[in-house]
Motif scaffolding. Sequence first.
Motif, PDB file in Angstrom:
ATOM      1  N   LEU A 174       7.409   0.129  -9.227  1.00 15.86           N
ATOM      2  CA  LEU A 174       6.206   0.587  -8.531  1.00 15.86           C
ATOM      3  C   LEU A 174       4.993   0.488  -9.444  1.00 15.86           C
ATOM      4  O   LEU A 174       5.101   0.666 -10.655  1.00 15.86           O
ATOM      5  N   ARG A 175       3.842   0.247  -8.831  1.00 13.35           N
ATOM      6  CA  ARG A 175       2.579   0.221  -9.573  1.00 13.35           C
ATOM      7  C   ARG A 175       1.672   1.302  -9.017  1.00 13.35           C
ATOM      8  O   ARG A 175       1.407   1.348  -7.822  1.00 13.35           O
ATOM      9  N   SER A 176       1.191   2.170  -9.891  1.00 12.70           N
ATOM     10  CA  SER A 176       0.284   3.234  -9.470  1.00 12.70           C
ATOM     11  C   SER A 176      -1.153   2.728  -9.508  1.00 12.70           C
ATOM     12  O   SER A 176      -1.510   1.878 -10.323  1.00 12.70           O
TER      13      SER A 176
ATOM     14  N   ARG B 202       0.973   4.132  -2.917  1.00  8.90           N
ATOM     15  CA  ARG B 202       0.834   5.566  -2.634  1.00  8.90           C
ATOM     16  C   ARG B 202       2.048   6.339  -3.127  1.00  8.90           C
ATOM     17  O   ARG B 202       1.916   7.456  -3.645  1.00  8.90           O
ATOM     18  N   LEU B 203       3.223   5.772  -2.957  1.00  4.13           N
ATOM     19  CA  LEU B 203       4.447   6.418  -3.439  1.00  4.13           C
ATOM     20  C   LEU B 203       4.378   6.639  -4.945  1.00  4.13           C
ATOM     21  O   LEU B 203       4.726   7.726  -5.440  1.00  4.13           O
ATOM     22  N   ALA B 204       3.939   5.622  -5.692  1.00  4.58           N
ATOM     23  CA  ALA B 204       3.825   5.768  -7.150  1.00  4.58           C
ATOM     24  C   ALA B 204       2.886   6.911  -7.502  1.00  4.58           C
ATOM     25  O   ALA B 204       3.169   7.720  -8.400  1.00  4.58           O
ATOM     26  N   ASN B 205       1.781   7.021  -6.770  1.00  5.92           N
ATOM     27  CA  ASN B 205       0.833   8.107  -7.037  1.00  5.92           C
ATOM     28  C   ASN B 205       1.441   9.466  -6.707  1.00  5.92           C
ATOM     29  O   ASN B 205       1.226  10.446  -7.429  1.00  5.92           O
ATOM     30  N   VAL B 206       2.213   9.527  -5.616  1.00  2.00           N
ATOM     31  CA  VAL B 206       2.872  10.785  -5.241  1.00  2.00           C
ATOM     32  C   VAL B 206       3.893  11.188  -6.305  1.00  2.00           C
ATOM     33  O   VAL B 206       3.981  12.357  -6.700  1.00  2.00           O
ATOM     34  N   LEU B 207       4.653  10.223  -6.800  1.00  2.00           N
ATOM     35  CA  LEU B 207       5.678  10.522  -7.806  1.00  2.00           C
ATOM     36  C   LEU B 207       5.064  11.027  -9.104  1.00  2.00           C
ATOM     37  O   LEU B 207       5.675  11.826  -9.822  1.00  2.00           O
TER      38      LEU B 207
ATOM     39  N   ARG C  61       0.837  -1.210   0.000  1.00  2.00           N
ATOM     40  CA  ARG C  61       0.000   0.000   0.000  1.00  2.00           C
ATOM     41  C   ARG C  61       0.872   1.262   0.000  1.00  2.00           C
ATOM     42  O   ARG C  61       0.580   2.218  -0.715  1.00  2.00           O
ATOM     43  N   TYR C  62       1.932   1.253   0.812  1.00  2.00           N
ATOM     44  CA  TYR C  62       2.815   2.407   0.848  1.00  2.00           C
ATOM     45  C   TYR C  62       3.457   2.652  -0.527  1.00  2.00           C
ATOM     46  O   TYR C  62       3.622   3.795  -0.948  1.00  2.00           O
ATOM     47  N   ARG C  63       3.815   1.574  -1.204  1.00  2.00           N
ATOM     48  CA  ARG C  63       4.478   1.737  -2.503  1.00  2.00           C
ATOM     49  C   ARG C  63       3.492   2.169  -3.588  1.00  2.00           C
ATOM     50  O   ARG C  63       3.865   2.898  -4.504  1.00  2.00           O
TER      51      ARG C  63
ATOM     52  N   ALA D 139       7.673  10.103   1.167  1.00  2.00           N
ATOM     53  CA  ALA D 139       6.843   8.958   0.764  1.00  2.00           C
ATOM     54  C   ALA D 139       7.717   7.743   0.461  1.00  2.00           C
ATOM     55  O   ALA D 139       7.351   6.607   0.780  1.00  2.00           O
ATOM     56  N   ALA D 140       8.885   7.976  -0.143  1.00  2.00           N
ATOM     57  CA  ALA D 140       9.807   6.870  -0.439  1.00  2.00           C
ATOM     58  C   ALA D 140      10.344   6.256   0.847  1.00  2.00           C
ATOM     59  O   ALA D 140      10.484   5.031   0.959  1.00  2.00           O
TER      60      ALA D 140
END
Length: 399
Positions: free
Chosen positions: A220-222, A169-174, A165-167, A186-187
């Motif tokens: 990462l998967r968004s 979210r990280l993809a979406n933030v990036l 889940r964190y990753r 986020a990373a």
Amino acid sequence: MADPALSIPAPVADEMRRELPSVAERTVAAIVVEVPSYADAFSGEMGRNIENAVQLALGGFLELASEGGDGDASTPIQPALDGAYALGRGEARSGRSMDALLGAYRVGARVSWRHMADSGVRAGLSAEQLAHFAELVFAYIDQLSAASVAGHSDELATTGRVRERYRERLANVLLGRGSRREKEAAAERADWPLPRTLTAVIVPEARVRTALAALDARTLRSTEEVPGPPGAGELVVLLVPDAEGRSRPALMRSLREAEAVVGPPRPWDDVDASYARALRSRQLGLAPDDGGPVDTEERLTELVLRADEPALADLRARALAPLADLSESAREKLTETLRSWLLHQGRRDAVAAELFVHPQTVRYRMTQLRELYGARLEEPATVLALVLALGVLPEGTVS
């Protein structure tokens, strides 16, 4: 229910219970020697905590095995079972496999059995009681081991879901417009080491698993929705780390079966630019010549020329206006000759070879074009307009 005659008499259990601190200390010392991965983990305050846990487990066992206990090692008392479960979860959080912990259980069972058996013999246990005692010890250790394995598995499953889940979210933030500091935070939350570059890859939902299996494990998967043409199905954007330079051909080979559109590599905090390029290519319907992934780095000319297709159509109409009044056949021949002339920089023989005509035919047609365009055919602005106008065929394919 076990035979009460085989249970440890209460006075014997009390005597053995008084020796539990010493037995726990010796057990931990033996584990440190025989299971090297615990040498540091069991030092200092952690070692004292482990000794307390060993005392709890052994005390629970004595309750089980002594007179008044149920004598059934399949149902150890709950505090010891809970402690073993928590220990398994702690091992998973520390990044250790269950091998070390199960080894520690084996060592602990052997050492504690030896010392507790000595205490029992001194207190007057019979051979039958000692045999039953040994059976209970190792059955009890099996139950504690199973509880720890369950805790370890549950922690890994929970940690894996949280990390996923964190990753996401990280993809979406990036892919968003946040600051570099927000992206770094986020990373860090996702326990994801920052790469040099990221490359955005758009794949159909049905191909995601295939693609991920072939890509860097850090990919990462968004979960953001990827716009696509009607009827195209769900699309997913993946962010692939460090796939630039010599690594890019390997990336393209990995995605050969994934129906992917691959953006350019960009600095990790600028991957939204890579995604924008890949998305634009997808929206334009670019397709690879060989059925593999679409490499946007190889389609830059087409992307530039099709960035504003109505403007390109207007440019083509204006640049080719001098040919508008000719018959369709004559206009087609002169357009074809003009395009080849521009591409070959006026080399008549090369133009003739490409068009399968005599060089004199090329000369004749160019004379006609000069009459139609006049001096403008030598002006840089007109030449640029004609190159752009003739760089893409009306069907929209790169010529």
